[in-house]
Each structure stands twice: as structure tokens, then as C-alpha cells.
Design an enzyme around this catalytic site. Structure first.
Site, PDB file in Angstrom:
ATOM      1  CD  GLN A 148      -7.002   3.233  -2.344  1.00  0.00           C
ATOM      2  OE1 GLN A 148      -5.901   3.570  -1.960  1.00  0.00           O
ATOM      3  NE2 GLN A 148      -7.942   2.789  -1.508  1.00  0.00           N
ATOM      4  CB  ALA A 194      -2.866   4.858  -2.411  1.00  0.00           C
ATOM      5  CG  LEU A 206      -1.867  -1.194   1.348  1.00  0.00           C
ATOM      6  CD1 LEU A 206      -2.978  -0.894   2.360  1.00  0.00           C
ATOM      7  CD2 LEU A 206      -2.475  -1.606   0.018  1.00  0.00           C
ATOM      8  CE1 TYR A 232      40.645  19.144 -11.619  1.00  0.00           C
ATOM      9  CE2 TYR A 232      41.569  20.363 -13.462  1.00  0.00           C
ATOM     10  CZ  TYR A 232      40.648  19.457 -12.967  1.00  0.00           C
ATOM     11  OH  TYR A 232      39.744  18.878 -13.799  1.00  0.00           O
ATOM     12  N   GLY A 282      -9.772   3.670   2.247  1.00  0.00           N
ATOM     13  CA  GLY A 282      -9.431   2.780   3.352  1.00  0.00           C
ATOM     14  C   GLY A 282      -8.514   1.653   2.922  1.00  0.00           C
ATOM     15  NE  ARG A 300       0.590  12.798  10.830  1.00  0.00           N
ATOM     16  CZ  ARG A 300       0.775  11.782  11.664  1.00  0.00           C
ATOM     17  NH1 ARG A 300       1.491  11.954  12.754  1.00  0.00           N
ATOM     18  NH2 ARG A 300       0.249  10.607  11.406  1.00  0.00           N
ATOM     19  CG  ASN A 353      -3.241  -4.324  12.661  1.00  0.00           C
ATOM     20  OD1 ASN A 353      -2.494  -5.217  12.271  1.00  0.00           O
ATOM     21  ND2 ASN A 353      -4.072  -3.673  11.862  1.00  0.00           N
TER      22      ASN A 353
HETATM   23  C1  UD1 Z   1      -3.797   1.092   9.963  1.00  0.00           C
HETATM   24  C2  UD1 Z   1      -4.587  -0.039  10.570  1.00  0.00           C
HETATM   25  C3  UD1 Z   1      -4.342  -0.074  12.085  1.00  0.00           C
HETATM   26  C4  UD1 Z   1      -2.867  -0.207  12.364  1.00  0.00           C
HETATM   27  C5  UD1 Z   1      -2.077   0.895  11.654  1.00  0.00           C
HETATM   28  C6  UD1 Z   1      -0.612   0.641  11.768  1.00  0.00           C
HETATM   29  C7  UD1 Z   1      -6.574  -0.222   9.187  1.00  0.00           C
HETATM   30  C8  UD1 Z   1      -8.034   0.105   9.089  1.00  0.00           C
HETATM   31  N1  UD1 Z   1      -5.978   0.191  10.305  1.00  0.00           N
HETATM   32  O1  UD1 Z   1      -4.310   2.297  10.492  1.00  0.00           O
HETATM   33  O2  UD1 Z   1      -5.023  -1.142  12.658  1.00  0.00           O
HETATM   34  O3  UD1 Z   1      -2.619  -0.147  13.742  1.00  0.00           O
HETATM   35  O4  UD1 Z   1      -2.418   0.906  10.249  1.00  0.00           O
HETATM   36  O5  UD1 Z   1       0.080   1.728  11.266  1.00  0.00           O
HETATM   37  O6  UD1 Z   1      -6.043  -0.822   8.311  1.00  0.00           O
HETATM   38  N2  UD1 Z   1      -3.551   3.470   2.398  1.00  0.00           N
HETATM   39  C9  UD1 Z   1      -3.839   3.401   1.052  1.00  0.00           C
HETATM   40  N3  UD1 Z   1      -5.108   3.595   0.648  1.00  0.00           N
HETATM   41  C10 UD1 Z   1      -6.116   3.869   1.494  1.00  0.00           C
HETATM   42  C11 UD1 Z   1      -5.819   3.942   2.878  1.00  0.00           C
HETATM   43  C12 UD1 Z   1      -4.517   3.728   3.295  1.00  0.00           C
HETATM   44  O7  UD1 Z   1      -2.946   3.150   0.237  1.00  0.00           O
HETATM   45  O8  UD1 Z   1      -7.253   4.022   1.034  1.00  0.00           O
HETATM   46  C13 UD1 Z   1      -2.182   3.260   2.857  1.00  0.00           C
HETATM   47  C14 UD1 Z   1      -1.590   4.531   3.423  1.00  0.00           C
HETATM   48  O9  UD1 Z   1      -0.824   5.189   2.444  1.00  0.00           O
HETATM   49  C15 UD1 Z   1      -0.713   4.035   4.544  1.00  0.00           C
HETATM   50  C16 UD1 Z   1      -1.332   2.714   4.958  1.00  0.00           C
HETATM   51  O10 UD1 Z   1      -2.203   2.336   3.915  1.00  0.00           O
HETATM   52  O11 UD1 Z   1       0.582   3.760   4.096  1.00  0.00           O
HETATM   53  C17 UD1 Z   1      -2.046   2.774   6.260  1.00  0.00           C
HETATM   54  O12 UD1 Z   1      -3.119   3.672   6.157  1.00  0.00           O
HETATM   55  P1  UD1 Z   1      -3.532   4.608   7.345  1.00  0.00           P
HETATM   56  O13 UD1 Z   1      -4.769   5.312   6.962  1.00  0.00           O
HETATM   57  O14 UD1 Z   1      -2.395   5.398   7.783  1.00  0.00           O
HETATM   58  O15 UD1 Z   1      -3.904   3.519   8.436  1.00  0.00           O
HETATM   59  P2  UD1 Z   1      -3.986   3.769   9.949  1.00  0.00           P
HETATM   60  O16 UD1 Z   1      -5.155   4.633  10.223  1.00  0.00           O
HETATM   61  O17 UD1 Z   1      -2.696   4.182  10.488  1.00  0.00           O
END
Ligand code: UD1
Ligand code: CA
Length: 453
Positions: free
Chosen positions: A73, A10, A8, A363, A78, A15, A166
Site C-alpha cells: 500500500q 503499512a 495491516l 578458560y 486508511g 511515535r 472498536n
Molecule cells: C482504528 C479504527 C478504530 C479503532 C482503532 C483501534 C479505523 C478507521 N479506525 O483507528 O475504530 O478503535 O483502530 O486501534 O479503522 N494502517 C495501514 N494502512 C492505512 C491505515 C492504517 O496499514 O492506510 C494500519 C496501521 O499501520 C495500523 C492500523 O492499520 O497498524 C490502524 O491504523 P490507525 O490509523 O492507527 O487506526 P486508528 O486511527 O487507530
């Protein structure tokens, strides 16, 4: 085992406050996504799909030759929605491994454990944290069986007290994910399709979920900010430094070395503080590196000493050479065994022969210098006429007096001598003396001017 890896990548990485997509930011000189791809490739029979969104074009371009597939995506709905984009790439009977482009330090051995645990159902990678805030919590029953992952924003007070979190990294049979992911709901606090909901789904179907606990939190740490990037950079550098010491290298301070590539050291190499190694660097037995040196794509053979504050890039240095302090060996420099390049000397596309010396303030560019040559302080090869570069050739045993300018193209024969302060514009034959400077005049009785009122 057939493994379909989904990475993943996307998310926006708000930040980081950067124009560069987050997963292209480096840790130890390699983009985070590149690290994850390399680790995934080391697992065996893998096909890799990278889910891209923000900065998709840049990520695609950077990894065009890496052999991975990309799926876009367009809206980040999510983690579950993100993994679902890769379903068309799943191979029948495979195991899907979900990784993250911004979790760069996960180790292959840990992933092997997870994959082994996922043969008949999902396996998740968790870690216990002193401060679990922000993360999804692993909910287990009295017999320690995993029941669900509950996101921070959906958790009640009791669930928030759980310290096992997780990591997000998960492995599961492809056929289960193919069935479950399209059926996820987004009825939760964030209105997102949570990948984590496949855990509760699995439990409801009476398929056991295995929780594998990672013992090093750095391995599953994600990067959301420059500060977290810096933390992981330090963690990895510490690990690389430790591995070097285990292999027999002396580091005067393991906290003050940066390796941004591959550093290969033979026995009894010693490295002083604040040195940076980039690309592929090879150091022969007994090589000593002084403080504050930068080495990039170069090789220093056995017994060579690089003194403080020197820079070596795309260069080959032979055995028992002395270089620096304050020397700069630029691309295309080749020093034969026993050569000496001293302080404030810059070389570029220069071959310096066996035992030859360029000790001070010179040089030497586009040059071929023979064996046993002495190049005096302040000597310059004038290799550039503003349009073209030309070559200087200096034969074995030649002696170039201090502060000489050798206007290329020019050749100095073997055994020839150039008088100090000469500007040499045409060939000097073997064993000749060339002097090309204003003749000295001495005027006796000379009076210095005095100040008029
Ligand atoms: C997610 C987990 C959480 C875990 C945490 C660890 C879920 C619902 N939750 O939360 O349990 O403790 O990671 O860091 O999975 N991303 C996409 N497309 C999306 C959404 C996310 O590519 O539609 C990628 C983001 O770029 C990121 C990663 O997935 O690299 C995690 O997404 P993020 O929204 O940061 O998840 P957390 O809320 O941190
Ligand atoms: Ca989120």
C-alpha cells in the site's frame, strides 16, 4: 472454514521514533508481526496477506520464509483502503479476518469466536475501556444491535461518552468486503477510507453485525509507543510466568523473569529472580537456577544447579552438574553428568567428561576433557595462535596443576599430571608428570635495595 487473513502493517509508527519498522519490534523476543502471523496460522485453513508500506523491504525480508503473501500500500489512505489492497488474494466463499501487525497479543480462541460469529455478516471485536479516548466507538441501538462505528474525530459529545470501543479486529464474508470496500468514501474528519464504515453499510443492507466483546483489554491493545510496547511485554511475561507456576515451576518472583522463547521445564524446577531465557531452553527435573542468569538455546538435565550470575548459550549440561556462580558456558559446551564448572570459568566448544572439575578462573576452549579430570585454578587452553584455532585433548583422570597454560594443539594423556604453573607445548603421555616452569632459586642473605637520598 476457509479463512483469508489480512494483517495491516503499512503504518509508519512515528511515535516509536525508530528506524526499525514498528511491526518488527519484539514482544517477548518475537517481532510483533511474527506473533500475529503465528496466531493466524493456528486458526486452521488460512491464507495470510500482509499489507506493507513503510519499511516494506525490511518487513518482506524478515518474513520471506513465513509463507505469507505481501501486498504494498504505497500511500496510507486508511484502514479500508489497506484491506482493499488484499482483495485480489481473497478466495471465493472465504471469511476475511482483519488483524494488525501492531496488536500482538490477540488470542486464537478469541478469534475463533469472532470467526464463528461472522458466517453471514460482519463480526467485530470490541472491548469496554475506562478511558475510551482515541478509539472508534461502537454505537448500538436500544436492543443492543450494533449500528455503526464512529471514529473519535467524527464523534459528537454523546457518542464520545460510549465506553465500548472498536479493537479494529473484524471478520466478514469475503464477497461482502469485495463489494463494499471499493465503494467506501473518504468524506470524514481524517479524509481516510475507514474500514469501520463497512459496519454502517452492512446495517443499511439489513445484514446484522455481531459484536464480540473481548474480556481482556491487553488482547486487543495496540503498540504505538515504546511505553505501550513495554506494557504489553510485562503483560505477556506475567502470563508466561503464571503458566509456568501452574505447570509446577517455582518462581521466587514471577515479576522478575523474562522468557523470550520457549522454556520447557520438568517437575520441581526452581528459578530465582532476574533470569532471562532466550530461544529454546529445556530444564530437567529438580534443576535450580540461581539469580541473574542468562540461558539461551540450552539444555540442563535433571538435578543440575546453575549458580548466580551465570550465562549458558548453545550448550548441553548433563545431570547433577554444578555450574557457576559467574560461569560462562559458550556455544558448543557439553558437560557430562556430575561435571563442575566453577566461578570465573569460560568454556567454548568444550566437552567436559563425567565428574570432571574446572572449578576456578579458567578458560577451556576447543577442548575434549575426559572423565574424572581435575583442572586447577587459572588453567588456560591457548587455543588460538592469532590465525588458527587448535584443540586440546585431556585424558581420563588427568590432573592439571593451577595456572597452567596448555598450548594447543596438545594432548595430555590419561592419568598424567601437569605441575602448577607449567606452559605445556608438547604431548604428555599417560601417567607422566610434566613440569615446565622456571626452576626456583633461593638466595640467602639477600638485601632489599634501599632508597638513596
Ligand atoms: C482504528 C479504527 C478504530 C479503532 C482503532 C483501534 C479505523 C478507521 N479506525 O483507528 O475504530 O478503535 O483502530 O486501534 O479503522 N494502517 C495501514 N494502512 C492505512 C491505515 C492504517 O496499514 O492506510 C494500519 C496501521 O499501520 C495500523 C492500523 O492499520 O497498524 C490502524 O491504523 P490507525 O490509523 O492507527 O487506526 P486508528 O486511527 O487507530
Ligand atoms: Ca488514523
Amino acid at each position: 472454514m476457509t479463512i483469508d487473513v489480512v494483517i495491516l502493517a503499512a503504518g509508519k509508527g512515528t511515535r516509536m521514533r525508530s528506524d526499525l519498522p514498528k511491526v518488527l519490534h519484539p514482544i517477548a523476543g518475537v517481532p510483533m508481526l511474527g506473533r500475529v502471523i503465528d496466531t493466524a496460522k493456528s486458526l486452521g485453513d488460512v491464507a495470510i496477506t500482509v499489507v506493507i508500506g513503510h519499511g516494506a523491504e525490511l518487513v518482506r525480508e524478515r518474513f520471506a520464509d513465513s509463507g505469507v503473501q505481501f501486498v504494498e500500500q504505497s500511500e496510507q489512505l486508511g484502514t479500508g483502503h489497506a484491506v482493499a489492497q488484499a482483495i485480489p488474494n481473497f478466495r471465493t466463499g472465504s471469511t476475511v479476518l482483519v488483524l494488525y501487525g501492531d496488536v500482538p497479543l490477540v488470542k486464537a480462541t478469541t478469534l475463533q469466536h469472532l470467526l464463528k460469529a461472522s458466517s453471514s455478516g460482519p463480526a467485530l471485536l470490541s472491548v469496554v475501556m475506562d478511558d475510551p479516548s482515541g478509539y472508534g466507538r461502537i454505537v448500538r441501538d436500544e436492543s443492543d444491535k450494533v449500528l455503526a462505528i464512529v471514529e473519535q474525530k467524527d464523534a459528537d459529545a454523546e457518542t464520545l461518552r460510549i465506553t465500548e470501543i472498536n479493537s479494529g479486529i473484524l471478520a466478514a464474508p469475503a464477497d461482502l468486503l469485495t463489494q463494499w470496500l471499493p465503494e467506501l468514501s473518504n468524506d470524514n474528519a481524517q479524509g481516510e477510507y475507514y474500514l469501520t464504515d463497512v459496519i454502517a453499510r452492512s446495517v443499511s443492507e439489513n445484514i446484522d453485525v455481531i459484536g464480540v466483546i473481548a474480556d481482556d483489554p491487553d488482547e486487543v491493545a495496540g503498540v504505538n509507543s515504546r511505553a505501550q510496547q513495554a506494557e504489553l511485554e510485562r503483560a505477556l511475561q506475567r502470563e508466561l510466568a503464571e503458566a509456568l507456576m501452574v505447570s509446577g515451576v517455582t518462581l521466587l518472583d514471577p515479576a522478575r523473569i523474562d522468557i523470550r522463547g520457549q522454556l520447557e521445564c520438568d517437575s520441581d524446577v526452581s528459578i530465582d529472580i532476574n533470569c532471562i531465557f532466550e530461544g529454546r531452553v529445556k530444564l530437567g527435573a529438580g534443576v535450580k537456577i540461581g539469580p541473574n542468569c542468562l540461558l539461551k538455546n540450552c539444555e540442563l538435565a535433571a538435578g543440575t544447579v546453575l549458580e548466580a550470575n551465570s550465562i549458558v548459550e548453545d550448550a548441553m549440561v548433563g545431570e547433577a552438574c554444578t555450574v557457576g556462580p559467574f560461569a560462562r558456558l559458550r556455544p558448543g559446551t557439553e558437560l557430562a553428568n556430575g561435571a563442575k564448572v566453577g566461578n570465573f570459568v569460560e568454556t567454548k566448544k568444550a566437552k567436559i567428561g563425567l565428574g570432571s572439575k574446572v572449578n576456578h578462573l579458567s578458560y577451556i576452549g576447543d577442548a575434549e576433557v575426559g572423565e574424572g579430570v581435575n583442572i586447577g585454578a587459572g588453567t588456560i587452553t591457548c587455543n588460538y595462535d592469532g590465525v588458527n584455532k587448535s584443540k586440546t585433548v585431556i585424558g581420563d583422570g588427568a590432573f592439571i596443576g593451577s595456572n597452567s597454560a596448555l598450548v594447543a594443539p596438545v594432548e595430555i594423556g590419561a592419568g598424567a599430571t601437569v605441575g602448577a604453573g607449567s606452559t605445556i607445548t608438547r604431548e604428555v603421555s599417560a601417567d607422566e608428570l610434566a613440569v615446565a616452569r622456571g626452576k626456583q632459586r633461593n638466595i640467602s642473605g639477600w638485601q632489599r635495595p634501599t632508597k638513596k637520598n
